[in-house]
Design an enzyme around this catalytic site. Structure first.
Site, PDB file in Angstrom:
ATOM      1  N   GLY A   1      45.960  37.048  40.544  1.00 15.41           N
ATOM      2  CA  GLY A   1      45.179  37.408  41.722  1.00 15.41           C
ATOM      3  C   GLY A   1      44.827  36.218  42.599  1.00 15.41           C
ATOM      4  O   GLY A   1      45.133  35.061  42.274  1.00 15.41           O
ATOM      5  N   LEU A   2      44.175  36.517  43.705  1.00 11.10           N
ATOM      6  CA  LEU A   2      43.845  35.468  44.671  1.00 11.10           C
ATOM      7  C   LEU A   2      42.925  34.411  44.091  1.00 11.10           C
ATOM      8  O   LEU A   2      42.999  33.245  44.489  1.00 11.10           O
ATOM      9  CB  LEU A   2      43.256  36.095  45.929  1.00 11.10           C
ATOM     10  CG  LEU A   2      44.378  36.711  46.778  1.00 11.10           C
ATOM     11  CD1 LEU A   2      43.892  37.900  47.568  1.00 11.10           C
ATOM     12  CD2 LEU A   2      44.969  35.654  47.688  1.00 11.10           C
ATOM     13  N   VAL A   3      42.063  34.797  43.161  1.00 10.18           N
ATOM     14  CA  VAL A   3      41.218  33.815  42.494  1.00 10.18           C
ATOM     15  C   VAL A   3      41.957  33.241  41.281  1.00 10.18           C
ATOM     16  O   VAL A   3      41.919  32.032  41.040  1.00 10.18           O
ATOM     17  CB  VAL A   3      39.871  34.432  42.069  1.00 10.18           C
ATOM     18  CG1 VAL A   3      39.049  33.434  41.259  1.00 10.18           C
ATOM     19  CG2 VAL A   3      39.092  34.896  43.297  1.00 10.18           C
TER      20      VAL A   3
ATOM     21  N   CYS B   1      31.151  35.015  47.075  1.00 11.31           N
ATOM     22  CA  CYS B   1      31.534  33.863  47.900  1.00 11.31           C
ATOM     23  C   CYS B   1      30.691  33.767  49.167  1.00 11.31           C
ATOM     24  O   CYS B   1      30.234  32.682  49.558  1.00 11.31           O
ATOM     25  CB  CYS B   1      33.018  33.933  48.245  1.00 11.31           C
ATOM     26  SG  CYS B   1      33.634  35.592  48.651  1.00 11.31           S
TER      27      CYS B   1
ATOM     28  N   SER C   1      41.288  36.852  52.189  1.00 10.27           N
ATOM     29  CA  SER C   1      41.516  36.680  50.759  1.00 10.27           C
ATOM     30  C   SER C   1      40.288  37.073  49.951  1.00 10.27           C
ATOM     31  O   SER C   1      40.394  37.426  48.785  1.00 10.27           O
ATOM     32  CB  SER C   1      41.909  35.235  50.435  1.00 10.27           C
ATOM     33  OG  SER C   1      40.866  34.347  50.804  1.00 10.27           O
ATOM     34  N   GLY C   2      39.125  37.044  50.579  1.00 10.89           N
ATOM     35  CA  GLY C   2      37.900  37.420  49.881  1.00 10.89           C
ATOM     36  C   GLY C   2      37.930  38.846  49.368  1.00 10.89           C
ATOM     37  O   GLY C   2      37.143  39.211  48.498  1.00 10.89           O
TER      38      GLY C   2
ATOM     39  N   HIS D   1      35.297  31.203  54.496  1.00 10.17           N
ATOM     40  CA  HIS D   1      34.266  32.029  55.134  1.00 10.17           C
ATOM     41  C   HIS D   1      33.440  31.154  56.059  1.00 10.17           C
ATOM     42  O   HIS D   1      33.020  30.041  55.691  1.00 10.17           O
ATOM     43  CB  HIS D   1      33.348  32.669  54.095  1.00 10.17           C
ATOM     44  CG  HIS D   1      34.009  33.699  53.230  1.00 10.17           C
ATOM     45  ND1 HIS D   1      35.271  34.203  53.470  1.00 10.17           N
ATOM     46  CD2 HIS D   1      33.564  34.346  52.130  1.00 10.17           C
ATOM     47  CE1 HIS D   1      35.582  35.095  52.556  1.00 10.17           C
ATOM     48  NE2 HIS D   1      34.561  35.201  51.720  1.00 10.17           N
TER      49      HIS D   1
ATOM     50  N   THR E   1      37.844  31.089  47.669  1.00 10.73           N
ATOM     51  CA  THR E   1      38.458  31.223  46.347  1.00 10.73           C
ATOM     52  C   THR E   1      38.319  29.941  45.525  1.00 10.73           C
ATOM     53  O   THR E   1      38.535  29.965  44.319  1.00 10.73           O
ATOM     54  CB  THR E   1      39.954  31.596  46.444  1.00 10.73           C
ATOM     55  OG1 THR E   1      40.626  30.657  47.281  1.00 10.73           O
ATOM     56  CG2 THR E   1      40.135  33.005  47.011  1.00 10.73           C
TER      57      THR E   1
HETATM   58  N1  LIG Z   1      38.795  36.538  46.537  1.00 16.78           N
HETATM   59  C1  LIG Z   1      37.634  35.880  46.685  1.00 16.78           C
HETATM   60  O1  LIG Z   1      37.420  35.126  47.621  1.00 16.78           O
HETATM   61  C2  LIG Z   1      36.547  36.035  45.629  1.00 16.78           C
HETATM   62  C3  LIG Z   1      35.455  35.190  45.663  1.00 16.78           C
HETATM   63  C4  LIG Z   1      34.456  35.359  44.697  1.00 16.78           C
HETATM   64  C5  LIG Z   1      34.592  36.332  43.731  1.00 16.78           C
HETATM   65  N2  LIG Z   1      35.676  37.145  43.746  1.00 16.78           N
HETATM   66  C6  LIG Z   1      35.798  38.190  42.725  1.00 16.78           C
HETATM   67  O2  LIG Z   1      36.878  37.828  41.854  1.00 16.78           O
HETATM   68  C7  LIG Z   1      37.487  39.037  41.392  1.00 16.78           C
HETATM   69  C8  LIG Z   1      38.976  38.977  41.668  1.00 16.78           C
HETATM   70  O3  LIG Z   1      39.211  38.888  43.051  1.00 16.78           O
HETATM   71  P1  LIG Z   1      40.670  38.567  43.610  1.00 16.78           P
HETATM   72  O4  LIG Z   1      40.507  38.352  45.085  1.00 16.78           O
HETATM   73  O5  LIG Z   1      41.338  37.517  42.782  1.00 16.78           O
HETATM   74  O6  LIG Z   1      41.421  39.977  43.347  1.00 16.78           O
HETATM   75  P2  LIG Z   1      43.010  40.323  43.383  1.00 16.78           P
HETATM   76  O7  LIG Z   1      43.760  39.298  44.180  1.00 16.78           O
HETATM   77  O8  LIG Z   1      43.095  41.717  43.812  1.00 16.78           O
HETATM   78  O9  LIG Z   1      43.471  40.130  41.846  1.00 16.78           O
HETATM   79  C9  LIG Z   1      42.991  40.965  40.840  1.00 16.78           C
HETATM   80  C10 LIG Z   1      43.702  40.582  39.541  1.00 16.78           C
HETATM   81  O10 LIG Z   1      43.095  41.299  38.450  1.00 16.78           O
HETATM   82  C11 LIG Z   1      44.088  41.935  37.657  1.00 16.78           C
HETATM   83  N3  LIG Z   1      43.586  43.248  37.264  1.00 16.78           N
HETATM   84  C12 LIG Z   1      43.316  44.291  38.062  1.00 16.78           C
HETATM   85  N4  LIG Z   1      42.798  45.303  37.363  1.00 16.78           N
HETATM   86  C13 LIG Z   1      42.760  44.885  36.086  1.00 16.78           C
HETATM   87  C14 LIG Z   1      42.336  45.485  34.871  1.00 16.78           C
HETATM   88  N5  LIG Z   1      41.865  46.723  34.837  1.00 16.78           N
HETATM   89  N6  LIG Z   1      42.443  44.775  33.741  1.00 16.78           N
HETATM   90  C15 LIG Z   1      42.931  43.528  33.741  1.00 16.78           C
HETATM   91  N7  LIG Z   1      43.352  42.884  34.853  1.00 16.78           N
HETATM   92  C16 LIG Z   1      43.267  43.580  36.009  1.00 16.78           C
HETATM   93  C17 LIG Z   1      45.352  42.011  38.483  1.00 16.78           C
HETATM   94  O11 LIG Z   1      46.416  41.778  37.590  1.00 16.78           O
HETATM   95  P3  LIG Z   1      47.927  42.387  37.777  1.00 16.78           P
HETATM   96  O12 LIG Z   1      48.447  41.790  39.041  1.00 16.78           O
HETATM   97  O13 LIG Z   1      48.652  41.950  36.559  1.00 16.78           O
HETATM   98  O14 LIG Z   1      47.821  43.876  37.863  1.00 16.78           O
HETATM   99  C18 LIG Z   1      45.177  40.916  39.534  1.00 16.78           C
HETATM  100  O15 LIG Z   1      45.859  39.757  39.177  1.00 16.78           O
HETATM  101  C19 LIG Z   1      36.769  40.194  42.070  1.00 16.78           C
HETATM  102  O16 LIG Z   1      35.773  40.699  41.240  1.00 16.78           O
HETATM  103  C20 LIG Z   1      36.142  39.542  43.270  1.00 16.78           C
HETATM  104  O17 LIG Z   1      34.987  40.206  43.712  1.00 16.78           O
HETATM  105  C21 LIG Z   1      36.668  37.018  44.662  1.00 16.78           C
END
Ligand SMILES: NC(=O)c1ccc[n+]([C@@H]2O[C@H](COP(=O)([O-])OP(=O)(O)OC[C@H]3O[C@@H](n4cnc5c(N)ncnc54)[C@H](OP(=O)(O)O)[C@@H]3O)[C@@H](O)[C@H]2O)c1
Ligand SMILES: NC(=O)c1ccc[n+]([C@@H]2O[C@H](COP(=O)([O-])OP(=O)(O)OC[C@H]3O[C@@H](n4cnc5c(N)ncnc54)[C@H](OP(=O)(O)O)[C@@H]3O)[C@@H](O)[C@H]2O)c1
Ligand SMILES: NC(=O)c1ccc[n+]([C@@H]2O[C@H](COP(=O)([O-])OP(=O)(O)OC[C@H]3O[C@@H](n4cnc5c(N)ncnc54)[C@H](OP(=O)(O)O)[C@@H]3O)[C@@H](O)[C@H]2O)c1
Ligand SMILES: NC(=O)c1ccc[n+]([C@@H]2O[C@H](COP(=O)([O-])OP(=O)(O)OC[C@H]3O[C@@H](n4cnc5c(N)ncnc54)[C@H](OP(=O)(O)O)[C@@H]3O)[C@@H](O)[C@H]2O)c1
Lengths: 360, 360, 360, 360
Positions: free
Chosen positions: A17-19, A153, A183-184, A248, A336
C-alpha cells in the site's frame, strides 16, 4: 546506543500500500530494523516487485522485489519482532488485536484503535510519555504484545506546529483549512473525476475526526505555562483534497487569550525538539519543524520531502501577525512519511530505546 | 422598463481574453446591449473566431466569429455607447482614462483605478449608492465619460457573503483561505509546472490586495445595526491557485464581538438581495447568494455556474457554528462571470437604469 | 415528418451515471421523446437532483430534479415506449434481455450485446441498414421488443472518420493511438493516482476491444469502390487515459494499397453524411465530421462540443500526407454525447423513422 | 581508467533551469567532474539555493545552495575545463560559439547548433564515431574549443529504440505519437490553461523538428545489414504535451520492407549497448534500453527514473507484432536526464575517454 541494537525483524502489513511502500523504502537502510516479512491480502503469493504500485521516490529495492508477499497471519511470523500495521480502517482493528494477543508489538497507522483510552496516539516529539499506557493496556487486555497508534496525517500536520504554540502560549481558537493530497486516501482511493478541475471537500466527518485527534494530542502535550487544556479551546477544520500526489498543505489561523508576539511564536517553532532529537534516534530529523521565511513557501511539491530522513520534517511558513491576538501560518507535512511510515518507525525506535520492543 | 431601452452599443476591450469572451458570450443574448466593437492588441486585423481562445461554455457565437478584431482606439468608436474594459493591469489605467476623457462610460474589471477615491468599486447588490461618485469624478477630472470599476474576483467571493453578515452582525475578525482557479490570472497566466502536483501560494501581495478590496467594500456596505465600520475589524487572507479552470473557492471563518446564532446568519445570506433584484435588471440573479446545506458542497466544478444567468450567483455552504462567537462557511464564485464580465454588465445595467449611461 | 410524431416516453436506465445525465440533458428539449422514467440502483427512492453527480454542462433541469429515481424494473414501465440503457458491463446484458422480452425497444450503450450477431452495432450515419437485423433478432429470440447497441466511444472516434475513407479508398493498415478522457470509464472509474503526473495505458484488452468494434463497423460500411473488406486490413490501437473530463482524442495513421491523395481524403471527410442527415433527424448534426485546418487543432477542451446538437460532430484535423501511401489525421469525439447518449438518441430517431419504434 | 582522471571542473550555463538542476544533481556525486561555476542570467548575484526552482528529486545539494550564480561570461571561467550549455533556443547559439572560440569544450542541449554539419548530434550509444567531426569543426571555424550537441529529448525517446531496430531490420515507415511532459518546455513554459482538461498538440513545427533529428540520428547509425539509409524511409510524428512533470511517452508503429519477427526485435532491443557500456563510463546505464513485458507498462510516473544512474535508461514495452510487416512498441524517456543533462554528462565522459576533453 545505536551500535548496541541487535537486528530487529519487522513485518510490514499492507506492504504494497501507499504507506507500506514507505516502510519498505525507509527500512532497507535502517541501522537495526530489517524488513523480514511482507504481508498482504490480494497480493499474496506473488513477488513484491510484480504487484506493488511503487508510488514513491526511487525504485523497488532489489532485495525486496523478489520477496514473496505472504498472508497476514501472526502464526507465520515467529521470528518477527515488530509489526508495522498500515492496514485499512475496519480491517485493521481485529488484525492488530490478534497480533497483540500473540505477543507482537504493533505500531499501527490505522484509525481503528486511536481512541482506545489505553492505546497511545503517538507523535514521539510531542507526547512520548504516553507510551506508559502500554503497561495499562497489557494489564487490561491481558496480552503480551501491544498496540501503539500514530495519528491521522492531517491531524499531525496541524498538531506538530500547534504543540510548541500550545505549550508556550494561551491558545484560544484554531481555524484550519486543509488542501490534502490524494495518496492520503489510499489506492484506488479518490475517483479521478472528483479532483480534475475541482476541489473536493471531505465534509463534516473528516473535519471532525481531524479535530478529535488534534484535541487528544494537545491534551497530552506538556505546557510551559500554568494553564491546563482549556475546555473552551475552539478547534475547527475544513478539509479538502486536490490533485497532488503526496503532501498535505494546511493554513492555520490561531487566536490567543492575550496579545501574542509572532516573533516569539517563530522562535518556539524554530527551537522545537523532543525526545527523539535528544535520543538521536535514527529516524529523528534534527528539526521536526523547519521554519521558512520565503513569501510563497512552503509549497507541497518543493517542501514535502524536507528534513533528514527526507519527509520527516514539517515545513512551516507564512508566519504572520494577523492582529494583536491572532497569527497565521501554513504547514506542509509528508503524509505517508512523517504522517505515517516515518512516524511509525520513529515510534518503534522510541519504544526500542525505552525497552518496550526487543527481540521476541 | 426593459422594452423601452434603445439598443446600446458596446465595445469590449481585451475582447479575446478570458474575461473578454464572457462579455461576448453574455451580450449576444442581451435585451438591449449589443456587441458592436471587438478591440484587441495582438489580435488586431484578424477574424475573432480565428484568434480567440474560447475557454468557456458553448462555442464562439456565429455572428461574432467573423467580426474583425480592431484597435483599442476611442477615435474608431464613434457609435459606441458603453466600453467594457477587462484589460491587463498596467495597460488598463491610461487606456481607460483616455476613453473617459473622450466621453465614454467605461466599466472596468482591471485593478488600475479601483482605489481612486472618485471611482466606484462596484458590486451592484452591495454598494450601488457609490455610483454617485461619478458626478464627483466628472467634475474633478473634467471629463464627460467616467470610469466605474468592479472588484478583484477573489475579493468578491468573500465580500458578497460577508456583506449581509457585516450588515447584520458585529463582525470581529475574518480569516479567509482561498483555492482559486487558473483563469483568474489570464492567459498565458500561471505556468503549468506551478500547479501540477502542487498548490501555488500567491503570497503576501495577493493576500493584501484581497484584504484591501474587501475592506473598502465592507466600509461602503450599509449596516442594519448601529455600528459603523470598526477600525479593529481584522481581515486576513491566505490565497492560492490550483489546477481548476474557473471558479474561486474560499473558506471563511468569521468571529463576532458577541454570541452569534448561525441560523440567523443563514437567514441573512438566504434573503440577501439588492437594487439589481429590486429593479429586475436583466443580468441580476434572483438570488445573488444561494445557500446549500449539502455536506460536500459547494464544489467548484458543480457550483460555479449557479444562478440565472449562470455564474451570477455565489454559492455558500458548509455554514456551521464553530463556537459561540465564530462561524464557518465556504463560498464559490465564478471568477470571470460574477467576478468580472457578469458583474460588469450588471453594473452597466444599473448605470443605465440610473441615467448614467445612455446612447452617446 | 417531425410534427407528426406523437410524444414517445423514454425510460433512462442508469439515469444518474455519466451517460445517463446526457440522456436527461438532451431529451428535456427533444421534440418528441420525453423523459418519463428515471431508473437506477443505489439511487432508488431519492429525488434525482439530490443524488446525481451532474458532470456535464448546464444544471440539472428543474423538471427533472424533483423526479424520484425508480427501480430498474420493466413491470413498472407500462407507459414507456423506449428504453435507453447505459448500464455497466455485466449488469446490462440480462437487464436488457428482460426488457426486450417484455416488449420494449432497448437502445443500449453497454458492451454486453454488441457482438451478438443478431444485434445491430449502430452508428446511424455509417451502417443504418443493419437495423434490419432486428427482424431476425425478434424471430430468433421470440421477443416483441429488441436490443440495438451503440459502439464503444473509442471505436466510434476512429470508425466515424475511417468510414468515408474506407468507403472510398483501398485502406491497407490503420495505426491508432488514443488519449481518452476519464468520464469514459464511469464513476468512480479511474483512480486519481493513476492519472496525476502520469499517462495511463489501458492495455491489450482495451486495445483489442477497440479494434474488434472498428472491424465490425468497417465490415458493415458500404464501399464506393469494387473491393469488399480485405481480410488483410490491419488495424492496431494503443489506448490511454489522461486527466481530461470529456472527449477522446485519437491520432490515426492510415496506409493504403495504392497512392492516395490527401486532398481527396479531405473531401471525403468534408462531404460525409448519411441517413440521419438526409432524414433531418432532430439529433443529427448537419456535418457528422467537421474538418479543421488549424495547426494545433482539434483540441479536446475546445472541440469536444462541436456540432449541433453540441457534441454530435466528430472534429477531424491535422490531416496530412505522410508519404505516397500514407496519411495522418487526428479526431476528437465527445465520448458521452456522440459516443453514447447522443448516438443512442439518434439511433432511436432512426428507428422511429423506420417504423421500429412507436407508442407501445 | 576512471581512477586516472584528474578532477575536471565544469561550468553549468542556465544552471537554475529545468535541465541545469539535473546537471547540478548528477555532478555532485560524479567521480571526476566537479561543479565549479554556476552561470545564469536573471539569477546572477544571488545564492543558488534561494533562486532555483528545484523541480527534481532530492533537495538542493548543501554544497551548491550557497554558491553564487554568476554571469555567463567565458572570461570569468579560466579554470573551467568543460562547459555544459542547456541554454534556451536563440540565446544559446552565439553564447556557445563564444565559448568555443575561447577554447572551451561545450556540451550543448540547445537546438541552435544541432544541424551545423560540423557539429556532432550525439547519443553516445548510437553515433559515437561522429565526435570525429570535432576535428573538422575546429579547422573550419579555427577555434580551440568545440561544440557538441545532444538531440531533442523527444527525438531521443524514439531514436534510442529505433537505432537497434534500424541497425538490424529493413525499416520502411515509422509512425510516432508522443505524449510529452511539461518540463520539456522549460519554465515558465507551457501555460497551465493549455493542459488542464486538455491535450495540447504541439503542431507541425514540433512534429517536423522531431522527425528531422531522428532522421539525422538514424543516418549516422551503423547498420548490421547491407542497406544504407533508404531515402524512402518514411518517418512521421504527432506530438503533444499533457500535465505530466517529467517523462516523455511515445507510441511507435514501425513497418518493414519484409516480414519481421517481433521476438527478434525484442532481442535487438534487449541486447542493445554501445561504446559507453563497453567503456563502463560512470554515467552509462548497464542497459540503455530496458524492455518490459508488463501489460500496462511503461508508465511515465513509474518508469521515467529507470536505470542506473536513474533516468538514463529508456524503458520500452508493449512490444507487439501488429502484422507480418509491422510492430508496435512504447517508449518512456526521462527528458531532462537521458534526454538532456544525463546525455550531456555521458557525452562529456566519452569525449574525456577519447581525449577531446582534458584539463585546459
Ligand atoms: N496514506 C496516507 O497518507 C496515510 C497516512 C496516515 C495513516 N494512514 C492509514 O494507513 C492505512 C493504510 O493506508 P494506505 O494509504 O497505505 O492504503 P492502501 O494504499 O489502500 O493500502 C492498503 C494495503 O492493505 C492491504 N490490505 C487491505 N485489506 C487488507 C486486509 N483485510 N488484510 C490484510 N491486508 C489488507 C492491501 O494489501 P493487498 O494489496 O495485498 O490487497 C494494501 O497493500 C489506513 O488505515 C490509513 O488510514 C494512511
Ligand atoms: N480572469 C479573471 O478571473 C478576472 C476577474 C476579475 C478581473 N479580472 C481583470 O480583468 C483583466 C483581464 O483579465 P483576463 O483574465 O481577461 O486577461 P487575458 O486573458 O490575459 O486577456 C487580456 C486581453 O487584453 C488584451 N490586451 C493586452 N494588453 C493590451 C493592451 N496594451 N492594449 C489593449 N489590449 C490589450 C489582449 O488582447 P490581444 O489578445 O489582442 O493581444 C487580451 O485579449 C485584468 O485586469 C484582470 O485583473 C480578471
Ligand atoms: N462513459 C462513456 O463515455 C461511455 C461511452 C459509451 C458507452 N458507455 C457505456 O455506458 C454504460 C454506462 O457508463 P457510465 O459511464 O454512464 O457509467 P456510470 O457513470 O458508472 O453510471 C452507471 C449507472 O448505472 C446504474 N447501475 C449500476 N449498476 C446497476 C444495476 N445492476 N442495475 C441498474 N442500474 C445500475 C447506476 O445507478 P445508481 O447510481 O442509482 O446506483 C449508475 O447511474 C457502460 O456500459 C459504458 O461502457 C459509456
Ligand atoms: N527541458 C527539457 O526536457 C530539455 C530536454 C532537452 C533539451 N533541452 C534544451 O535545454 C535548454 C534549456 O531548457 P530548460 O528546460 O532547462 O529551460 P529553462 O528551465 O527555461 O531554463 C533556462 C535557463 O537558462 C538561463 N538563461 C535564459 N536566457 C539566458 C541567456 N540569454 N543567457 C544566459 N542564460 C540564460 C536561465 O537563467 P536565469 O534563471 O538566471 O535567468 C535559466 O536558468 C533549451 O535549449 C532546451 O531546448 C531541454
Amino acid at each position: 546506543m545505536i551500535n548496541m541494537r541487535r537486528n530487529l525483524k519487522a513485518a510490514i502489513l499492507g506492504s504494497t500500500g501507499l504507506v507500506g511502500i514507505e516502510y519498505v523504502r525507509m527500512l532497507v537502510n535502517h541501522p537495526y530494523i530489517k524488513v523480514s516479512y511482507l504481508a498482504g491480502k490480494g497480493s499474496v503469493g506473488k513477488p513484491y516487485g510484480e504487484v506493488v504500485r511503487w508510488q514513491t521516490i526511487g525504485q523497488v529495492p532489489k532485495e525486496i522485489a523478489d520477496m514473496e508477499v505472504k498472508p497476514t497471519d501472526p502464526k507465520l511470523m515467529d521470528d518477527v519482532d515488530i509489526v508495522f500495521s498500515p492496514l485499512p480502517q475496519g480491517a485493521a482493528g481485529p488484525v492488530e488485536e490478534e497480533f497483540a494477543k500473540q505477543g507482537f508489538p504493533v505500531i499501527s497507522n490505522s484509525p481503528d484503535h486511536r481512541f482506545d483510552p489505553d492505546v497511545p496516539l503517538l507523535i514521539p516529539e510531542i507526547n512520548p510519555h504516553t507510551i506508559s499506557l502500554i503497561d495499562e493496556q497489557r494489564k487490561r487486555r491481558d496480552w503480551k504484545g501491544f498496540i501503539v497508534t500514530t495519528p491521522l496525517c492531517t491531524a499531525q500536520g496541524a498538531a506538530i506546529p500547534l504543540a510548541p504554540i500550545y505549550a508556550n502560549f494561551r491558545l484560544d481558537s484554531v481555524f484550519i483549512t486543509t488542501i490534502q493530497s490524494l495518496s492520503g486516501a489510499g489506492y484506488p482511493g479518490i475517483p479521478s473525476l472528483d479532483v480534475v478541475d475541482n476541489v473536493l471537500p471531505l465534509g463534516d466527518a473528516y473535519d471532525n475526526k481531524t479535530i478529535k485527534e488534534i484535541t487528544r494530542l494537545l491534551k497530552e502535550t506538556n505546557r510551559n505555562i500554568p494553564e491546563s487544556y482549556p475546555e473552551d479551546l475552539s478547534l475547527a477544520a475544513t478539509t479538502h483534497r486536490v490533485a497532488t500526489i503526496h503532501g498535505h498543505y494546511e493554513v492555520i489561523y490561531a487566536t490567543f487569550k492575550e496579545d501574542v508576539n509572532v516573533e516569539k511564536v517563530r522562535e518556539s517553532l524554530d527551537t522545537f525538539a523532543g525526545e527523539p532529537q535528544r535520543l538521536k534516534l535514527p529516524t529523528a530529523p534534527d528539526r521536526p519543524i523547519i521554519v521558512t521565511n520565503q513569501d510563497a513557501r512552503p509549497q507541497v511539491y518543493f517542501d514535502r520531502w524536507a528534513g533528514n530522513p527526507p519527509g520527516m520534517s514539517v515545513v512551516v511558513g507564512r508566519l504572520a501577525q494577523v492582529s494583536r491576538r491572532a497569527i497565521r501560518f501554513v504547514s506542509v507535512i509528508h503524509n505517508t512519511v512523517r504522517g505515517a511510515a516515518g512516524g511509525g518507525i520513529l515510534a518503534a525506535e522510541l519504544l526500542v530505546e525505552k525497552g518496550y520492543i526487543d527481540k521476541r
